[in-house]
Motif scaffolding. Structure first.
Motif, PDB file in Angstrom:
ATOM      1  N   PRO A 132       0.811  -1.226   0.000  1.00  0.00           N
ATOM      2  CA  PRO A 132       0.000   0.000   0.000  1.00  0.00           C
ATOM      3  C   PRO A 132       0.844   1.277   0.000  1.00  0.00           C
ATOM      4  O   PRO A 132       0.894   2.014   0.989  1.00  0.00           O
ATOM      5  N   VAL A 133       1.494   1.518  -1.110  1.00  0.00           N
ATOM      6  CA  VAL A 133       2.203   2.779  -1.285  1.00  0.00           C
ATOM      7  C   VAL A 133       1.321   3.714  -2.109  1.00  0.00           C
ATOM      8  O   VAL A 133       0.364   3.276  -2.757  1.00  0.00           O
ATOM      9  N   ARG A 134       1.631   4.978  -2.060  1.00  0.00           N
ATOM     10  CA  ARG A 134       0.957   5.950  -2.913  1.00  0.00           C
ATOM     11  C   ARG A 134       1.981   6.478  -3.907  1.00  0.00           C
ATOM     12  O   ARG A 134       2.948   7.151  -3.524  1.00  0.00           O
ATOM     13  N   ILE A 135       1.785   6.147  -5.155  1.00  0.00           N
ATOM     14  CA  ILE A 135       2.686   6.626  -6.196  1.00  0.00           C
ATOM     15  C   ILE A 135       2.378   8.088  -6.493  1.00  0.00           C
ATOM     16  O   ILE A 135       1.221   8.468  -6.665  1.00  0.00           O
ATOM     17  N   THR A 136       3.416   8.902  -6.558  1.00  0.00           N
ATOM     18  CA  THR A 136       3.289  10.263  -7.050  1.00  0.00           C
ATOM     19  C   THR A 136       4.310  10.473  -8.157  1.00  0.00           C
ATOM     20  O   THR A 136       5.470  10.088  -8.024  1.00  0.00           O
ATOM     21  N   LEU A 137       3.852  11.055  -9.227  1.00  0.00           N
ATOM     22  CA  LEU A 137       4.713  11.290 -10.388  1.00  0.00           C
ATOM     23  C   LEU A 137       5.028  12.774 -10.571  1.00  0.00           C
ATOM     24  O   LEU A 137       5.438  13.208 -11.641  1.00  0.00           O
ATOM     25  N   ASP A 138       4.848  13.546  -9.489  1.00  0.00           N
ATOM     26  CA  ASP A 138       5.080  14.984  -9.579  1.00  0.00           C
ATOM     27  C   ASP A 138       6.522  15.319  -9.942  1.00  0.00           C
ATOM     28  O   ASP A 138       6.798  16.403 -10.448  1.00  0.00           O
ATOM     29  N   GLY A 139       7.453  14.412  -9.675  1.00  0.00           N
ATOM     30  CA  GLY A 139       8.855  14.684  -9.969  1.00  0.00           C
ATOM     31  C   GLY A 139       9.275  14.371 -11.383  1.00  0.00           C
ATOM     32  O   GLY A 139      10.452  14.540 -11.731  1.00  0.00           O
ATOM     33  N   ILE A 140       8.336  13.929 -12.216  1.00  0.00           N
ATOM     34  CA  ILE A 140       8.700  13.544 -13.574  1.00  0.00           C
ATOM     35  C   ILE A 140       7.621  13.874 -14.597  1.00  0.00           C
ATOM     36  O   ILE A 140       7.918  14.117 -15.778  1.00  0.00           O
ATOM     37  N   ALA A 141       6.366  13.923 -14.169  1.00  0.00           N
ATOM     38  CA  ALA A 141       5.254  14.066 -15.114  1.00  0.00           C
ATOM     39  C   ALA A 141       5.236  15.429 -15.797  1.00  0.00           C
ATOM     40  O   ALA A 141       4.869  15.535 -16.970  1.00  0.00           O
ATOM     41  N   LYS A 142       5.608  16.476 -15.073  1.00  0.00           N
ATOM     42  CA  LYS A 142       5.606  17.806 -15.686  1.00  0.00           C
ATOM     43  C   LYS A 142       6.612  17.858 -16.825  1.00  0.00           C
ATOM     44  O   LYS A 142       6.328  18.383 -17.907  1.00  0.00           O
ATOM     45  N   GLY A 143       7.793  17.277 -16.585  1.00  0.00           N
ATOM     46  CA  GLY A 143       8.782  17.220 -17.656  1.00  0.00           C
ATOM     47  C   GLY A 143       8.308  16.385 -18.826  1.00  0.00           C
ATOM     48  O   GLY A 143       8.526  16.737 -19.990  1.00  0.00           O
ATOM     49  N   TYR A 144       7.634  15.275 -18.535  1.00  0.00           N
ATOM     50  CA  TYR A 144       7.109  14.440 -19.611  1.00  0.00           C
ATOM     51  C   TYR A 144       6.063  15.197 -20.415  1.00  0.00           C
ATOM     52  O   TYR A 144       5.999  15.076 -21.645  1.00  0.00           O
ATOM     53  N   ALA A 145       5.230  15.985 -19.727  1.00  0.00           N
ATOM     54  CA  ALA A 145       4.230  16.789 -20.431  1.00  0.00           C
ATOM     55  C   ALA A 145       4.895  17.777 -21.378  1.00  0.00           C
ATOM     56  O   ALA A 145       4.414  18.010 -22.495  1.00  0.00           O
ATOM     57  N   VAL A 146       5.994  18.367 -20.947  1.00  0.00           N
ATOM     58  CA  VAL A 146       6.736  19.292 -21.809  1.00  0.00           C
ATOM     59  C   VAL A 146       7.249  18.569 -23.050  1.00  0.00           C
ATOM     60  O   VAL A 146       7.128  19.060 -24.180  1.00  0.00           O
ATOM     61  N   ASP A 147       7.814  17.376 -22.856  1.00  0.00           N
ATOM     62  CA  ASP A 147       8.328  16.607 -23.996  1.00  0.00           C
ATOM     63  C   ASP A 147       7.206  16.232 -24.965  1.00  0.00           C
ATOM     64  O   ASP A 147       7.380  16.314 -26.194  1.00  0.00           O
ATOM     65  N   LEU A 148       6.067  15.821 -24.423  1.00  0.00           N
ATOM     66  CA  LEU A 148       4.948  15.440 -25.281  1.00  0.00           C
ATOM     67  C   LEU A 148       4.437  16.658 -26.052  1.00  0.00           C
ATOM     68  O   LEU A 148       4.068  16.555 -27.231  1.00  0.00           O
ATOM     69  N   ALA A 149       4.437  17.808 -25.407  1.00  0.00           N
ATOM     70  CA  ALA A 149       4.007  19.028 -26.081  1.00  0.00           C
ATOM     71  C   ALA A 149       4.950  19.402 -27.217  1.00  0.00           C
ATOM     72  O   ALA A 149       4.508  19.830 -28.291  1.00  0.00           O
ATOM     73  N   VAL A 150       6.245  19.244 -27.004  1.00  0.00           N
ATOM     74  CA  VAL A 150       7.218  19.521 -28.072  1.00  0.00           C
ATOM     75  C   VAL A 150       6.986  18.588 -29.253  1.00  0.00           C
ATOM     76  O   VAL A 150       6.998  19.013 -30.418  1.00  0.00           O
ATOM     77  N   SER A 151       6.764  17.307 -28.986  1.00  0.00           N
ATOM     78  CA  SER A 151       6.493  16.358 -30.071  1.00  0.00           C
ATOM     79  C   SER A 151       5.239  16.753 -30.838  1.00  0.00           C
ATOM     80  O   SER A 151       5.196  16.671 -32.077  1.00  0.00           O
ATOM     81  N   ALA A 152       4.215  17.202 -30.124  1.00  0.00           N
ATOM     82  CA  ALA A 152       2.974  17.623 -30.782  1.00  0.00           C
ATOM     83  C   ALA A 152       3.196  18.846 -31.650  1.00  0.00           C
ATOM     84  O   ALA A 152       2.651  18.957 -32.760  1.00  0.00           O
ATOM     85  N   MET A 153       3.989  19.789 -31.185  1.00  0.00           N
ATOM     86  CA  MET A 153       4.284  20.987 -31.966  1.00  0.00           C
ATOM     87  C   MET A 153       4.997  20.642 -33.262  1.00  0.00           C
ATOM     88  O   MET A 153       4.658  21.152 -34.332  1.00  0.00           O
TER      89      MET A 153
END
Length: 280
Positions: A132-153
């Motif tokens: 019963p851990v709680r996963i948080t991706l706050d340390g990586i997801a924002k950067g991934y969102a930036v990368d995905l946005a660049v690919s979309a552009m």
């Protein structure tokens, strides 16, 4: 080339997108695609939303949960980074952050403060938490969102541009983007110019520092003596990697830190740096 710039509130911060294309209409389409990519990541991986893939996983009580490919991809990246850094980057600290009031408790089994990389089991199209851990991706997801946005552009015709999500910045194309870092006292310090690379910054407070609602991010250290208070910026080819490695940079010092960052594809950026070029 026509430059279009837009800014919108997303990911708990302000996201700025700039796109250059052969026409204003093409640049507008690229900017719209970038924001849609960021919204997609936010919707899938938010710790704060009851209907996100991440919350469904955290609330599942050990049952396997079907997840979108994007969510599984980021979970795999986070798990691999946790293993590669011997836990300095830790995706399992959601329980500790809930206890401190830094993250909301949206239900599920009473969580451990933190766990191990092996507590997450990933399969084809599904994931399960073995404890019963709680996963948080706050340390990586924002950067991934930036990368995905660049690919979309790029897919929508932008020849150069940038995405800046609260200090997680990636630039592409031949135009360099000036970079400034906000220090602990809110002064802006120039770091140089960024081209075809990414940079991320994290503000680490001392373990005994008082809660600051204006700077809500927390880094849960492996050792009580960590993290080192300060502002840490890391350069890498992609924003997800730079984002994750800032959490490592504040928990190490000297040659061991430099060696680990280099091994994992990052470089610590100091205010005296001139022109920022990504590691080979």
């Amino acid at each position: 080339m026509i430059l279009v710039k837009r800014m919108r509130p997303l990911l708990g911060t302000y996201v700025e997108v700039g796109a250059r294309a052969g026409s204003g209409a093409a640049a507008e389409r690229a900017v719209d695609a970038a924001f849609e990519a960021v919204r997609t990541v936010h919707g899938r991986l938010s710790f704060h939303a009851l209907d996100s893939d991440l919350t469904r996983l955290n609330r599942a009580g050990g049952e396997a949960v079907e997840l979108q490919p994007l969510s599984l991809r980021v979970l795999r990246l986070a798990q691999a980074m946790m293993v590669a850094t011997a836990g300095l980057f830790d995706m399992t600290v959601g329980g500790a952050l809930v206890r401190r009031g830094a993250l909301p408790d949206l239900g599920g089994p009473a969580p451990l403060a933190r766990g191990e990389a092996g507590d997450l089991q990933l399969g084809r199209g599904w994931a399960r938490l073995l404890r019963p851990v709680r996963i948080t991706l706050d340390g990586i997801a924002k950067g991934y969102a930036v990368d995905l946005a660049v690919s979309a552009m790029r897919a929508h015709g932008a020849t150069s541009g940038w995405v800046n999500a609260g200090g997680d910045l990636r630039a592409f194309g031949r135009h360099a983007v000036p970079v400034h870092r906000r220090e602990a006292d809110d002064t802006l310090v120039p770091l140089g110019a960024l081209r075809d690379a990414a940079i991320a910054t994290s503000h680490a407070r001392a373990p005994d520092a008082a809660w600051d609602a204006g700077r809500p991010a927390l880094i849960v250290p492996l050792s009580p003596a960590q993290p080192m208070a300060g502002v840490f910026s890391v350069l890498a080819r992609k924003a997800w990697r730079a984002d994750a490695l800032t959490k490592v940079a504040c928990q190490m010092a000297g040659a061991p830190r430099e060696a680990m960052l280099r091994r994992l594809g990052g470089v610590l950026v100091l205010p005296a740096a001139a022109d920022a070029g990504a590691p080979a």
